[in-house]
Design a protein around this motif. Sequence first.
Motif, PDB file in Angstrom:
ATOM      1  N   ALA A   3       0.978  -1.328  -0.103  1.00 59.84           N
ATOM      2  CA  ALA A   3       0.063  -0.114  -0.084  1.00 59.84           C
ATOM      3  C   ALA A   3       0.893   1.196  -0.016  1.00 59.84           C
ATOM      4  O   ALA A   3       0.641   2.367  -0.704  1.00 59.84           O
ATOM      5  CB  ALA A   3      -0.876  -0.242   1.200  1.00 59.84           C
ATOM      6  N   ALA A   4       2.014   1.168   0.929  1.00 61.68           N
ATOM      7  CA  ALA A   4       2.758   2.567   0.789  1.00 61.68           C
ATOM      8  C   ALA A   4       3.428   2.644  -0.643  1.00 61.68           C
ATOM      9  O   ALA A   4       3.582   3.636  -0.999  1.00 61.68           O
ATOM     10  CB  ALA A   4       4.116   2.039   1.713  1.00 61.68           C
ATOM     11  N   GLY A   5       3.937   1.359  -1.239  1.00 63.84           N
ATOM     12  CA  GLY A   5       4.681   1.525  -2.501  1.00 63.84           C
ATOM     13  C   GLY A   5       3.530   2.129  -3.619  1.00 63.84           C
ATOM     14  O   GLY A   5       3.948   2.850  -4.419  1.00 63.84           O
ATOM     15  N   PHE A   6       2.486   1.528  -3.547  1.00 66.16           N
ATOM     16  CA  PHE A   6       1.498   1.990  -4.354  1.00 66.16           C
ATOM     17  C   PHE A   6       1.038   3.610  -4.286  1.00 66.16           C
ATOM     18  O   PHE A   6       1.120   4.396  -5.216  1.00 66.16           O
ATOM     19  CB  PHE A   6       0.226   1.208  -4.113  1.00 66.16           C
ATOM     20  CG  PHE A   6      -0.831   1.400  -5.351  1.00 66.16           C
ATOM     21  CD1 PHE A   6      -0.781   0.661  -6.552  1.00 66.16           C
ATOM     22  CD2 PHE A   6      -1.717   2.383  -5.198  1.00 66.16           C
ATOM     23  CE1 PHE A   6      -1.867   0.815  -7.310  1.00 66.16           C
ATOM     24  CE2 PHE A   6      -2.656   2.510  -6.072  1.00 66.16           C
ATOM     25  CZ  PHE A   6      -2.862   1.939  -7.299  1.00 66.16           C
ATOM     26  N   SER A   7       1.010   4.342  -3.053  1.00 69.45           N
ATOM     27  CA  SER A   7       0.614   5.442  -2.757  1.00 69.45           C
ATOM     28  C   SER A   7       1.917   6.362  -3.140  1.00 69.45           C
ATOM     29  O   SER A   7       1.772   7.413  -3.809  1.00 69.45           O
ATOM     30  CB  SER A   7       0.527   5.871  -1.164  1.00 69.45           C
ATOM     31  OG  SER A   7      -0.438   5.211  -0.818  1.00 69.45           O
ATOM     32  N   ALA A   8       3.070   5.869  -2.822  1.00 63.71           N
ATOM     33  CA  ALA A   8       4.523   6.693  -3.538  1.00 63.71           C
ATOM     34  C   ALA A   8       4.506   6.562  -4.858  1.00 63.71           C
ATOM     35  O   ALA A   8       5.002   7.717  -5.482  1.00 63.71           O
ATOM     36  CB  ALA A   8       5.646   5.748  -2.805  1.00 63.71           C
ATOM     37  N   GLN A   9       4.032   5.733  -5.438  1.00 66.26           N
ATOM     38  CA  GLN A   9       3.977   5.719  -7.091  1.00 66.26           C
ATOM     39  C   GLN A   9       3.064   6.674  -7.597  1.00 66.26           C
ATOM     40  O   GLN A   9       3.102   7.162  -8.660  1.00 66.26           O
ATOM     41  CB  GLN A   9       3.514   4.359  -7.433  1.00 66.26           C
ATOM     42  CG  GLN A   9       3.372   4.002  -8.797  1.00 66.26           C
ATOM     43  CD  GLN A   9       2.976   2.685  -9.482  1.00 66.26           C
ATOM     44  OE1 GLN A   9       3.531   1.776  -9.049  1.00 66.26           O
ATOM     45  NE2 GLN A   9       1.489   2.628  -9.803  1.00 66.26           N
ATOM     46  N   ALA A  10       2.076   6.750  -6.901  1.00 66.67           N
ATOM     47  CA  ALA A  10       0.847   7.739  -7.346  1.00 66.67           C
ATOM     48  C   ALA A  10       1.101   9.249  -7.176  1.00 66.67           C
ATOM     49  O   ALA A  10       0.499  10.236  -7.793  1.00 66.67           O
ATOM     50  CB  ALA A  10      -0.608   7.325  -6.651  1.00 66.67           C
ATOM     51  N   ILE A  11       1.905   9.498  -6.189  1.00 66.12           N
ATOM     52  CA  ILE A  11       2.618  10.989  -5.858  1.00 66.12           C
ATOM     53  C   ILE A  11       3.514  11.306  -7.014  1.00 66.12           C
ATOM     54  O   ILE A  11       4.462  10.888  -7.152  1.00 66.12           O
ATOM     55  CB  ILE A  11       3.332  11.047  -4.507  1.00 66.12           C
ATOM     56  CG1 ILE A  11       2.366  10.535  -3.394  1.00 66.12           C
ATOM     57  CG2 ILE A  11       3.648  12.401  -4.490  1.00 66.12           C
ATOM     58  CD1 ILE A  11       2.835  10.402  -2.362  1.00 66.12           C
TER      59      ILE A  11
END
Length: 454
Positions: free
Chosen positions: A373-381
Amino acid sequence: MSTRPRRGLATWLTTSLSPLFVLDDRRVVLVFNRGCEELTQWPAAEIIGKTCLAQATSDPTHAASVTGVLCPPEFLPNQMFASQPVVLHRRDGTILEREIHFFRLHPEDSRETGHFVGLIAEPATTAPFLKTSRRLDVARHTAELYERYRVERLIAKSPAMQRVAAQIEIARQTVPAVHLIGPRGCGKEHVARLIHYGSQNRQQRFVPIRCDGSSHFEISRTLNRIYESDEAQPVTIYLDQVDALPLDLQERVLAQMNRGVHRHLSSSQSGLVQLDERRMNPELKLRLTSLIIEVPALRDRGDDLLLLAQQLLEEQNQPAGLQHQGFSTAVERLFRQYNWPGEVDELARVVTQAARKASSAIVDVADLPADFAAGFSAQAIRPLPVRLSLEEQLAVIERQKIEQALEEARSNKSVAAEILQMPRARLYRRMAALGLAIGEDDEIEREKSPESLV
Protein backbone atom coordinates in the motif's frame (compact mmCIF):
# COMPACT_ATOMS: atom_id res chain seq x y z
CA MET A 1 -31.38 -53.88 9.14
CA SER A 2 -29.78 -50.50 8.51
CA THR A 3 -26.37 -51.85 7.47
CA ARG A 4 -27.61 -53.65 4.35
CA PRO A 5 -28.85 -50.50 2.52
CA ARG A 6 -25.64 -48.72 3.47
CA ARG A 7 -23.54 -51.55 2.08
CA GLY A 8 -25.63 -51.57 -1.07
CA LEU A 9 -25.14 -47.83 -1.48
CA ALA A 10 -21.39 -48.15 -0.93
CA THR A 11 -21.18 -50.91 -3.53
CA TRP A 12 -23.14 -48.88 -6.05
CA LEU A 13 -21.05 -45.78 -5.33
CA THR A 14 -17.71 -47.52 -5.88
CA THR A 15 -18.73 -49.56 -8.93
CA SER A 16 -20.85 -46.98 -10.76
CA LEU A 17 -19.61 -45.87 -14.18
CA SER A 18 -20.72 -42.32 -13.37
CA PRO A 19 -17.54 -40.56 -12.10
CA LEU A 20 -18.25 -40.04 -8.38
CA PHE A 21 -15.91 -39.31 -5.49
CA VAL A 22 -16.24 -38.48 -1.80
CA LEU A 23 -14.07 -36.16 0.31
CA ASP A 24 -14.10 -35.73 4.06
CA ASP A 25 -14.12 -32.36 5.83
CA ARG A 26 -10.30 -32.13 5.44
CA ARG A 27 -10.60 -32.67 1.66
CA VAL A 28 -9.08 -36.17 1.91
CA VAL A 29 -10.32 -38.56 -0.80
CA LEU A 30 -12.42 -41.35 0.73
CA VAL A 31 -14.03 -42.76 -2.43
CA PHE A 32 -12.74 -42.66 -6.01
CA ASN A 33 -15.08 -44.91 -7.94
CA ARG A 34 -14.78 -46.97 -11.09
CA GLY A 35 -16.14 -44.16 -13.26
CA CYS A 36 -13.39 -41.84 -11.98
CA GLU A 37 -10.76 -44.50 -12.64
CA GLU A 38 -11.86 -44.93 -16.25
CA LEU A 39 -12.14 -41.19 -16.85
CA THR A 40 -8.78 -40.21 -15.33
CA GLN A 41 -6.89 -43.50 -15.98
CA TRP A 42 -5.72 -43.40 -12.34
CA PRO A 43 -6.38 -46.39 -10.03
CA ALA A 44 -8.32 -45.62 -6.86
CA ALA A 45 -5.50 -47.03 -4.73
CA GLU A 46 -3.22 -44.16 -5.80
CA ILE A 47 -5.81 -41.42 -5.18
CA ILE A 48 -7.67 -42.50 -2.04
CA GLY A 49 -6.08 -41.02 1.07
CA LYS A 50 -4.61 -38.03 -0.79
CA THR A 51 -5.49 -34.49 0.33
CA CYS A 52 -6.97 -32.24 -2.35
CA LEU A 53 -5.34 -28.81 -2.67
CA ALA A 54 -6.59 -26.00 -4.91
CA GLN A 55 -3.48 -26.05 -7.10
CA ALA A 56 -3.17 -26.44 -10.86
CA THR A 57 -0.68 -29.24 -11.62
CA SER A 58 -0.13 -29.91 -15.30
CA ASP A 59 2.18 -32.95 -15.13
CA PRO A 60 -0.13 -35.98 -15.69
CA THR A 61 2.38 -38.32 -14.02
CA HIS A 62 1.67 -36.71 -10.62
CA ALA A 63 -1.44 -37.62 -8.63
CA ALA A 64 -1.79 -33.91 -7.78
CA SER A 65 -2.94 -33.32 -11.37
CA VAL A 66 -6.11 -35.19 -10.34
CA THR A 67 -6.50 -34.26 -6.67
CA GLY A 68 -6.05 -30.56 -7.48
CA VAL A 69 -9.11 -30.82 -9.72
CA LEU A 70 -11.20 -32.56 -7.04
CA CYS A 71 -10.75 -29.76 -4.49
CA PRO A 72 -14.16 -28.16 -3.80
CA PRO A 73 -14.74 -24.40 -3.92
CA GLU A 74 -15.41 -22.43 -0.75
CA PHE A 75 -18.96 -23.03 0.47
CA LEU A 76 -21.08 -20.44 2.26
CA PRO A 77 -22.42 -21.51 5.71
CA ASN A 78 -25.84 -22.64 4.41
CA GLN A 79 -24.75 -23.56 0.90
CA MET A 80 -25.22 -27.22 -0.03
CA PHE A 81 -24.39 -27.28 -3.75
CA ALA A 82 -21.80 -25.73 -6.09
CA SER A 83 -20.47 -26.34 -9.59
CA GLN A 84 -16.96 -25.73 -10.81
CA PRO A 85 -15.45 -26.06 -14.32
CA VAL A 86 -12.12 -27.88 -14.37
CA VAL A 87 -9.31 -28.94 -16.68
CA LEU A 88 -8.78 -32.67 -16.17
CA HIS A 89 -5.47 -34.34 -17.01
CA ARG A 90 -5.72 -38.01 -17.91
CA ARG A 91 -2.73 -40.19 -17.16
CA ASP A 92 -1.94 -40.63 -20.87
CA GLY A 93 -1.49 -36.85 -21.20
CA THR A 94 -4.80 -36.04 -22.89
CA ILE A 95 -6.75 -33.08 -21.52
CA LEU A 96 -10.50 -32.89 -20.90
CA GLU A 97 -12.66 -29.96 -19.84
CA ARG A 98 -15.33 -31.03 -17.39
CA GLU A 99 -17.59 -29.60 -14.73
CA ILE A 100 -17.75 -30.97 -11.19
CA HIS A 101 -20.97 -30.74 -9.18
CA PHE A 102 -20.23 -30.71 -5.44
CA PHE A 103 -22.83 -31.68 -2.84
CA ARG A 104 -22.22 -31.06 0.85
CA LEU A 105 -23.72 -33.75 3.09
CA HIS A 106 -25.30 -32.90 6.43
CA PRO A 107 -23.27 -34.46 9.26
CA GLU A 108 -25.05 -36.34 12.02
CA ASP A 109 -23.01 -34.32 14.52
CA SER A 110 -23.69 -30.60 14.12
CA ARG A 111 -20.16 -29.84 15.29
CA GLU A 112 -18.71 -31.40 12.13
CA THR A 113 -18.55 -29.69 8.74
CA GLY A 114 -19.64 -32.74 6.74
CA HIS A 115 -18.38 -34.54 3.66
CA PHE A 116 -18.48 -33.65 -0.02
CA VAL A 117 -19.75 -35.80 -2.87
CA GLY A 118 -18.52 -34.83 -6.32
CA LEU A 119 -19.93 -35.79 -9.71
CA ILE A 120 -17.74 -35.19 -12.77
CA ALA A 121 -19.94 -34.29 -15.74
CA GLU A 122 -19.79 -32.80 -19.21
CA PRO A 123 -19.43 -28.98 -19.01
CA ALA A 124 -22.72 -27.12 -18.83
CA THR A 125 -23.43 -24.47 -21.45
CA THR A 126 -25.67 -22.49 -19.10
CA ALA A 127 -22.94 -21.19 -16.80
CA PRO A 128 -20.61 -19.04 -18.94
CA PHE A 129 -19.61 -16.93 -15.94
CA LEU A 130 -17.78 -19.92 -14.48
CA LYS A 131 -15.58 -20.24 -17.54
CA THR A 132 -13.93 -16.88 -16.94
CA SER A 133 -12.52 -17.66 -13.47
CA ARG A 134 -8.84 -16.88 -13.04
CA ARG A 135 -8.25 -20.32 -11.56
CA LEU A 136 -9.63 -21.97 -14.68
CA ASP A 137 -7.56 -19.65 -16.89
CA VAL A 138 -4.40 -20.79 -15.10
CA ALA A 139 -5.39 -24.45 -15.39
CA ARG A 140 -6.06 -24.13 -19.11
CA HIS A 141 -2.89 -22.17 -19.79
CA THR A 142 -0.54 -24.40 -17.81
CA ALA A 143 -2.08 -27.48 -19.44
CA GLU A 144 -1.44 -26.05 -22.92
CA LEU A 145 2.08 -25.00 -21.93
CA TYR A 146 2.93 -28.45 -20.60
CA GLU A 147 1.50 -30.16 -23.66
CA ARG A 148 3.55 -27.94 -25.96
CA TYR A 149 6.84 -27.48 -24.07
CA ARG A 150 6.68 -29.91 -21.13
CA VAL A 151 7.18 -26.92 -18.82
CA GLU A 152 5.58 -26.68 -15.38
CA ARG A 153 5.23 -23.76 -12.97
CA LEU A 154 5.56 -21.15 -15.68
CA ILE A 155 3.17 -18.53 -17.03
CA ALA A 156 3.92 -17.67 -20.65
CA LYS A 157 0.92 -16.16 -22.37
CA SER A 158 2.77 -13.06 -23.60
CA PRO A 159 4.91 -13.38 -26.77
CA ALA A 160 8.10 -12.60 -24.83
CA MET A 161 7.48 -15.41 -22.34
CA GLN A 162 6.36 -17.78 -25.10
CA ARG A 163 9.83 -17.31 -26.55
CA VAL A 164 11.37 -18.06 -23.14
CA ALA A 165 9.32 -21.28 -22.89
CA ALA A 166 10.52 -22.41 -26.34
CA GLN A 167 14.13 -21.63 -25.41
CA ILE A 168 13.78 -23.60 -22.17
CA GLU A 169 12.82 -26.65 -24.22
CA ILE A 170 15.90 -26.18 -26.44
CA ALA A 171 18.22 -25.60 -23.47
CA ARG A 172 17.05 -28.79 -21.78
CA GLN A 173 17.98 -30.95 -24.74
CA THR A 174 21.22 -29.77 -26.28
CA VAL A 175 22.87 -26.63 -24.92
CA PRO A 176 25.61 -27.13 -22.27
CA ALA A 177 25.79 -23.45 -21.23
CA VAL A 178 22.92 -20.96 -21.02
CA HIS A 179 23.09 -17.29 -20.10
CA LEU A 180 19.98 -15.55 -18.74
CA ILE A 181 19.51 -11.79 -19.06
CA GLY A 182 16.92 -9.72 -17.22
CA PRO A 183 16.33 -7.27 -14.37
CA ARG A 184 16.96 -8.37 -10.81
CA GLY A 185 14.05 -10.34 -9.40
CA CYS A 186 12.41 -11.18 -12.76
CA GLY A 187 12.72 -14.95 -12.25
CA LYS A 188 16.01 -15.87 -13.92
CA GLU A 189 16.90 -18.48 -11.30
CA HIS A 190 13.45 -20.03 -11.64
CA VAL A 191 14.03 -20.39 -15.39
CA ALA A 192 17.46 -21.91 -14.69
CA ARG A 193 15.84 -24.47 -12.39
CA LEU A 194 13.21 -25.31 -15.02
CA ILE A 195 16.04 -25.97 -17.48
CA HIS A 196 17.93 -28.18 -15.03
CA TYR A 197 15.05 -30.21 -13.62
CA GLY A 198 13.60 -30.80 -17.07
CA SER A 199 16.87 -32.08 -18.55
CA GLN A 200 18.44 -35.53 -18.51
CA ASN A 201 20.66 -34.26 -15.67
CA ARG A 202 17.70 -33.65 -13.34
CA GLN A 203 19.08 -36.12 -10.77
CA GLN A 204 22.19 -33.99 -10.32
CA ARG A 205 22.41 -31.25 -7.71
CA PHE A 206 21.54 -27.67 -8.66
CA VAL A 207 23.98 -25.28 -6.93
CA PRO A 208 23.25 -21.52 -7.10
CA ILE A 209 26.16 -19.13 -6.43
CA ARG A 210 25.47 -15.42 -5.83
CA CYS A 211 28.48 -13.78 -7.43
CA ASP A 212 27.52 -10.22 -6.45
CA GLY A 213 26.39 -10.94 -2.90
CA SER A 214 29.10 -13.33 -1.73
CA SER A 215 32.71 -12.73 -0.77
CA HIS A 216 35.66 -14.06 -2.76
CA PHE A 217 36.28 -16.57 0.03
CA GLU A 218 32.69 -17.87 0.02
CA ILE A 219 32.60 -18.33 -3.75
CA SER A 220 36.03 -19.96 -3.80
CA ARG A 221 35.05 -22.36 -1.02
CA THR A 222 31.87 -23.40 -2.86
CA LEU A 223 33.77 -23.99 -6.11
CA ASN A 224 36.41 -25.99 -4.24
CA ARG A 225 33.75 -28.30 -2.81
CA ILE A 226 32.39 -28.93 -6.30
CA TYR A 227 35.55 -29.03 -8.41
CA GLU A 228 37.87 -30.79 -5.95
CA SER A 229 35.44 -33.38 -4.61
CA ASP A 230 36.85 -36.90 -4.60
CA GLU A 231 33.48 -38.23 -5.69
CA ALA A 232 33.54 -35.92 -8.73
CA GLN A 233 29.76 -36.06 -9.01
CA PRO A 234 28.53 -33.85 -11.88
CA VAL A 235 26.39 -30.90 -10.77
CA THR A 236 24.66 -27.97 -12.44
CA ILE A 237 26.16 -24.67 -11.28
CA TYR A 238 24.12 -21.49 -11.58
CA LEU A 239 26.35 -18.38 -11.48
CA ASP A 240 23.97 -15.55 -10.63
CA GLN A 241 25.29 -12.12 -11.70
CA VAL A 242 28.36 -13.77 -13.22
CA ASP A 243 29.69 -10.37 -14.34
CA ALA A 244 30.61 -9.77 -10.68
CA LEU A 245 32.73 -12.94 -10.48
CA PRO A 246 36.43 -12.10 -9.74
CA LEU A 247 38.80 -12.69 -12.66
CA ASP A 248 40.87 -15.38 -10.93
CA LEU A 249 37.72 -17.38 -10.21
CA GLN A 250 36.59 -16.86 -13.80
CA GLU A 251 39.74 -18.70 -14.89
CA ARG A 252 38.87 -21.60 -12.60
CA VAL A 253 35.36 -21.80 -14.02
CA LEU A 254 36.73 -21.72 -17.57
CA ALA A 255 39.16 -24.55 -16.82
CA GLN A 256 36.31 -26.69 -15.46
CA MET A 257 34.10 -25.91 -18.46
CA ASN A 258 36.91 -27.17 -20.69
CA ARG A 259 36.88 -30.44 -18.74
CA GLY A 260 33.16 -30.86 -19.42
CA VAL A 261 32.25 -32.55 -16.12
CA HIS A 262 29.75 -30.00 -14.80
CA ARG A 263 27.08 -27.90 -16.46
CA HIS A 264 27.26 -24.13 -16.03
CA LEU A 265 24.28 -21.77 -16.24
CA SER A 266 24.73 -18.05 -15.60
CA SER A 267 22.89 -14.75 -15.50
CA SER A 268 23.35 -10.99 -15.59
CA GLN A 269 21.11 -7.95 -15.74
CA SER A 270 22.30 -6.51 -19.06
CA GLY A 271 24.43 -9.18 -20.73
CA LEU A 272 28.17 -9.74 -21.10
CA VAL A 273 28.86 -8.28 -24.56
CA GLN A 274 29.76 -4.81 -23.30
CA LEU A 275 32.27 -6.10 -20.71
CA ASP A 276 35.95 -5.69 -21.60
CA GLU A 277 38.76 -8.06 -20.61
CA ARG A 278 39.35 -6.14 -17.37
CA ARG A 279 35.98 -7.40 -16.09
CA MET A 280 35.32 -10.61 -18.01
CA ASN A 281 37.59 -13.27 -19.43
CA PRO A 282 36.93 -13.13 -23.22
CA GLU A 283 36.98 -16.90 -23.66
CA LEU A 284 34.69 -17.48 -20.68
CA LYS A 285 32.30 -14.88 -22.06
CA LEU A 286 31.96 -16.91 -25.26
CA ARG A 287 31.65 -20.24 -23.45
CA LEU A 288 28.89 -19.02 -21.12
CA THR A 289 26.72 -17.60 -23.90
CA SER A 290 26.08 -20.62 -26.13
CA LEU A 291 22.40 -19.78 -25.73
CA ILE A 292 21.09 -16.45 -24.43
CA ILE A 293 17.60 -16.25 -22.93
CA GLU A 294 16.17 -12.80 -22.24
CA VAL A 295 13.67 -12.91 -19.37
CA PRO A 296 11.39 -9.85 -19.68
CA ALA A 297 10.46 -7.50 -16.87
CA LEU A 298 7.09 -8.13 -15.25
CA ARG A 299 5.66 -4.89 -16.67
CA ASP A 300 6.37 -6.18 -20.20
CA ARG A 301 4.41 -9.44 -19.77
CA GLY A 302 0.87 -8.08 -20.20
CA ASP A 303 -1.81 -10.51 -19.04
CA ASP A 304 0.82 -12.83 -17.55
CA LEU A 305 0.72 -10.71 -14.39
CA LEU A 306 -2.68 -11.81 -13.06
CA LEU A 307 -2.20 -15.43 -14.12
CA LEU A 308 1.16 -15.48 -12.35
CA ALA A 309 -0.39 -13.94 -9.22
CA GLN A 310 -3.09 -16.65 -9.26
CA GLN A 311 -0.49 -19.39 -9.66
CA LEU A 312 1.57 -17.99 -6.77
CA LEU A 313 -1.57 -17.80 -4.63
CA GLU A 314 -2.47 -21.44 -5.29
CA GLU A 315 1.03 -22.49 -4.29
CA GLN A 316 0.29 -21.09 -0.83
CA ASN A 317 -2.56 -23.56 -0.29
CA GLN A 318 -1.64 -26.12 2.37
CA PRO A 319 -3.42 -29.33 3.48
CA ALA A 320 -4.47 -27.98 6.87
CA GLY A 321 -5.28 -24.45 5.76
CA LEU A 322 -7.82 -22.42 3.84
CA GLN A 323 -7.87 -23.07 0.10
CA HIS A 324 -7.48 -19.68 -1.57
CA GLN A 325 -9.42 -19.47 -4.83
CA GLY A 326 -8.37 -16.08 -6.21
CA PHE A 327 -8.28 -12.29 -5.83
CA SER A 328 -11.07 -9.74 -5.71
CA THR A 329 -11.60 -7.46 -8.71
CA ALA A 330 -10.25 -4.53 -6.67
CA VAL A 331 -6.99 -6.35 -5.92
CA GLU A 332 -6.52 -7.31 -9.57
CA ARG A 333 -7.05 -3.68 -10.55
CA LEU A 334 -4.36 -2.54 -8.09
CA PHE A 335 -1.98 -5.22 -9.35
CA ARG A 336 -2.43 -3.97 -12.92
CA GLN A 337 -1.81 -0.35 -11.94
CA TYR A 338 1.31 -1.01 -9.86
CA ASN A 339 4.76 -0.78 -11.50
CA TRP A 340 6.32 -3.71 -9.56
CA PRO A 341 9.86 -2.31 -9.19
CA GLY A 342 10.85 -5.51 -7.35
CA GLU A 343 9.65 -7.66 -10.27
CA VAL A 344 8.37 -11.23 -9.74
CA ASP A 345 10.14 -11.49 -6.38
CA GLU A 346 8.06 -8.58 -5.07
CA LEU A 347 4.85 -10.05 -6.48
CA ALA A 348 5.59 -13.40 -4.81
CA ARG A 349 6.24 -11.70 -1.47
CA VAL A 350 3.03 -9.63 -1.65
CA VAL A 351 0.92 -12.68 -2.59
CA THR A 352 2.48 -14.80 0.17
CA GLN A 353 1.83 -12.21 2.88
CA ALA A 354 -1.71 -11.56 1.63
CA ALA A 355 -2.51 -15.29 1.62
CA ARG A 356 -1.33 -15.64 5.22
CA LYS A 357 -3.53 -12.75 6.31
CA ALA A 358 -6.66 -13.57 4.29
CA SER A 359 -9.52 -15.17 6.20
CA SER A 360 -11.63 -16.07 3.16
CA ALA A 361 -11.03 -17.90 -0.11
CA ILE A 362 -10.92 -14.61 -2.04
CA VAL A 363 -8.02 -12.29 -1.17
CA ASP A 364 -9.24 -8.69 -0.82
CA VAL A 365 -7.58 -5.27 -0.58
CA ALA A 366 -7.55 -5.36 3.24
CA ASP A 367 -5.35 -8.49 3.08
CA LEU A 368 -2.55 -6.81 1.11
CA PRO A 369 0.61 -6.00 3.12
CA ALA A 370 1.22 -2.46 4.32
CA ASP A 371 4.43 -2.01 2.33
CA PHE A 372 2.52 -2.70 -0.91
CA ALA A 373 0.00 0.00 0.00
CA ALA A 374 2.87 2.38 0.80
CA GLY A 375 4.61 1.61 -2.48
CA PHE A 376 1.39 2.07 -4.42
CA SER A 377 0.75 5.44 -2.75
CA ALA A 378 4.32 6.59 -3.40
CA GLN A 379 3.94 5.63 -7.04
CA ALA A 380 0.80 7.77 -7.31
CA ILE A 381 2.51 10.91 -5.93
CA ARG A 382 3.78 13.05 -8.78
CA PRO A 383 7.01 15.05 -8.33
CA LEU A 384 6.50 18.72 -7.57
CA PRO A 385 6.83 20.97 -10.63
CA VAL A 386 10.05 22.96 -10.91
CA ARG A 387 9.31 26.58 -9.94
CA LEU A 388 11.39 29.42 -11.40
CA SER A 389 12.28 32.54 -9.47
CA LEU A 390 10.93 35.90 -10.63
CA GLU A 391 14.31 36.80 -12.11
CA GLU A 392 14.44 33.51 -14.05
CA GLN A 393 10.90 33.99 -15.34
CA LEU A 394 11.70 37.53 -16.53
CA ALA A 395 14.81 36.23 -18.30
CA VAL A 396 12.72 33.63 -20.15
CA ILE A 397 10.24 36.30 -21.28
CA GLU A 398 13.03 38.69 -22.33
CA ARG A 399 14.76 35.99 -24.35
CA GLN A 400 11.51 35.12 -26.14
CA LYS A 401 10.88 38.80 -27.01
CA ILE A 402 14.42 39.31 -28.37
CA GLU A 403 14.26 36.12 -30.46
CA GLN A 404 10.88 37.20 -31.84
CA ALA A 405 12.24 40.67 -32.76
CA LEU A 406 15.32 39.17 -34.45
CA GLU A 407 13.09 36.86 -36.47
CA GLU A 408 10.93 39.79 -37.62
CA ALA A 409 14.07 41.81 -38.47
CA ARG A 410 15.64 38.86 -40.30
CA SER A 411 18.59 38.93 -37.85
CA ASN A 412 19.30 42.65 -38.45
CA LYS A 413 20.32 43.88 -34.99
CA SER A 414 19.64 47.57 -35.73
CA VAL A 415 16.09 46.86 -36.89
CA ALA A 416 15.52 44.50 -33.95
CA ALA A 417 16.67 47.22 -31.53
CA GLU A 418 14.15 49.63 -33.07
CA ILE A 419 11.36 47.04 -32.72
CA LEU A 420 12.27 46.58 -29.07
CA GLN A 421 12.65 50.36 -28.58
CA MET A 422 16.09 50.04 -27.01
CA PRO A 423 19.64 51.16 -27.96
CA ARG A 424 21.50 48.73 -30.18
CA ALA A 425 24.42 48.43 -27.72
CA ARG A 426 22.02 47.49 -24.94
CA LEU A 427 20.51 44.82 -27.19
CA TYR A 428 24.00 43.38 -27.66
CA ARG A 429 24.58 43.31 -23.90
CA ARG A 430 21.26 41.61 -23.21
CA MET A 431 21.86 39.03 -25.94
CA ALA A 432 25.27 38.22 -24.43
CA ALA A 433 23.78 37.94 -20.93
CA LEU A 434 21.01 35.63 -22.14
CA GLY A 435 23.39 33.42 -24.11
CA LEU A 436 22.09 34.45 -27.54
CA ALA A 437 24.65 34.25 -30.35
CA ILE A 438 26.23 37.51 -31.52
CA GLY A 439 28.06 37.55 -34.84
CA GLU A 440 31.79 38.36 -34.85
CA ASP A 441 31.26 41.52 -36.93
CA ASP A 442 28.46 42.61 -34.61
CA GLU A 443 30.77 42.14 -31.63
CA ILE A 444 33.43 44.42 -33.15
CA GLU A 445 30.81 46.97 -34.08
CA ARG A 446 29.34 46.85 -30.57
CA GLU A 447 32.73 47.59 -29.00
CA LYS A 448 33.33 50.57 -31.33
CA SER A 449 29.88 52.04 -30.87
CA PRO A 450 29.61 54.99 -28.42
CA GLU A 451 26.26 53.52 -27.39
CA SER A 452 28.13 50.65 -25.76
CA LEU A 453 28.85 53.00 -22.87
CA VAL A 454 25.17 53.42 -22.18
